[in-house]
Structure formats: C-alpha cells, structure tokens
Design an enzyme around this catalytic site. Sequence first.
Site, PDB file in Angstrom:
ATOM      1  CG  HIS A  81     -50.247   2.892 113.926  1.00 44.71           C
ATOM      2  ND1 HIS A  81     -50.291   4.076 114.610  1.00 44.71           N
ATOM      3  CD2 HIS A  81     -50.739   3.161 112.682  1.00 44.71           C
ATOM      4  CE1 HIS A  81     -50.785   5.033 113.825  1.00 44.71           C
ATOM      5  NE2 HIS A  81     -51.052   4.499 112.654  1.00 44.71           N
ATOM      6  CB  THR A 193     -56.115  -0.038 114.511  1.00 48.29           C
ATOM      7  OG1 THR A 193     -56.365  -0.903 113.390  1.00 48.29           O
ATOM      8  CG2 THR A 193     -55.072  -0.660 115.415  1.00 48.29           C
TER       9      THR A 193
END
Length: 240
Positions: A81, A193
């Site tokens: 990510h 996130t």
Amino acid sequence: MNTTTKTALLILATCWAAQGTAAEWHYEGPHGVEHWGEQFVTCAEGVNQSPVDITETLSAELAPLHIDYQGQVSELVNNGHTIQANVSGQNTLTIEGETFTLKQFHFHTPSENTIQHKHYPLEAHFVHANPQGNLAVIAAMFESGPRGNPALKTLLTRLPKNGDRITLSDALSPVSLLPREREYYRFNGSLTTPPCTEGVRWYVMKEPQASTPAQTSALQEIMGSNARPVQPLNARVVLQ
C-alpha cells in the site's frame, strides 16, 4: 495493565496489521476505496474521518510540537500500500504534556490532506503512539522543486518491491524529512487506511518540504496512487 490500556493497544495492533496486509483492501478495483466500508464499518460510518480539506480554520493558542528524534531510519518496507520507513532509537513527540513515540512514517502520492483544495505531489505521515495506544500523526507536505530534499534522495536510493524490505546502512534521522518551521493545523481524525480507526490526533505542518519530480515519480511508480479522497469535516473544527 488495565482494561482500557489493553483495548487501546489491541486497536493499535489491529491498525498495523490492516496496513500491512495487502490482500484485504486496495485503492482501486473491487476492494478499492469505495468498498472499504463493506469490510470496515468505520470507513463508511465514521464521522471524524481523515483526510480532510483544510479551508476554514479557527485561530487558537496551539501548544508547540516538541519533536525529539534522536534515532534513525532502520529499514524500508513495501507493504503493498505504501513505502513505510521503520525507525530505531529514541524518537518522541511531546505535545500538551503527553509524550508519543514515533513508530514509523510512510508516504502517499498525491497528498491525502489538501489545503485550500490543493493536493501536493507527496505527503509523509509520521505515526506516533503513547503508552495508552492513542495515536498522533504529523503530516508533512512536499511540493515540487528543482533541488528536492537531500534526505529523501538518500531514502530513495533503493526501494523495496511489493512485500520486500531493505535494511538501511546510511545513518538518516527522520527529523530531516520534517520542515524547520513547526507551525501546524490541528484536527481530530482517523487512520486514512482500513480499519479507519478514529481518535487520531492530526498535526498537518504548514510549511512544505521540496521533492523533485523524479523523487515523487520514483515513489509513485512503486506505490501507485495511494491517496484516500478527502472526507466530510462534519462538526469538526480545524485549529491553527
């Protein structure tokens, strides 16, 4: 250890696990941003979500950020990510009488938070936790410039591929990636996130650093575009 502390540390551990598991969520596709709330309820139903667009602010007497980073960056991790920099040594943030320890910092291209609707090419998040598991994030913006940031250049000498990690041999202090001027915007928010946990204290630095287009591109090529869209401010106030 009391129940409150155990719960806070469990939340913290869950946050790190979610950040490090590439298969559970993405920024695009069937598990992209618009679908996060299907697995992580707070991403959809939270009312204090991050990032935000900083437009209207309220003037206040904000406490100074006492940043004491004595350690150094020890390794870079590509968790699928972002590029995350892990640190060693003593690195602390003290604000309003509370001390937080720097756990890691990582990057987003373009910036997640915006200022007056403006996205910066690059944003770094310095994630801290106190002994109770409460989180504080310092966000540093990077605007495009011809000279860039020497510390960023050192950091980007070699970048890990997805799932890999690289041990750094060059001594590099995380403070070298923060601006010298420590004025900031302050608001309450969340992780950007999954699981989008709220109760995170945000300190967005006003003064941007510089990154060359090549430095920003190097990160974006390996991370992709990894910015969550700005979230509604709702009843929150941004202080400055």
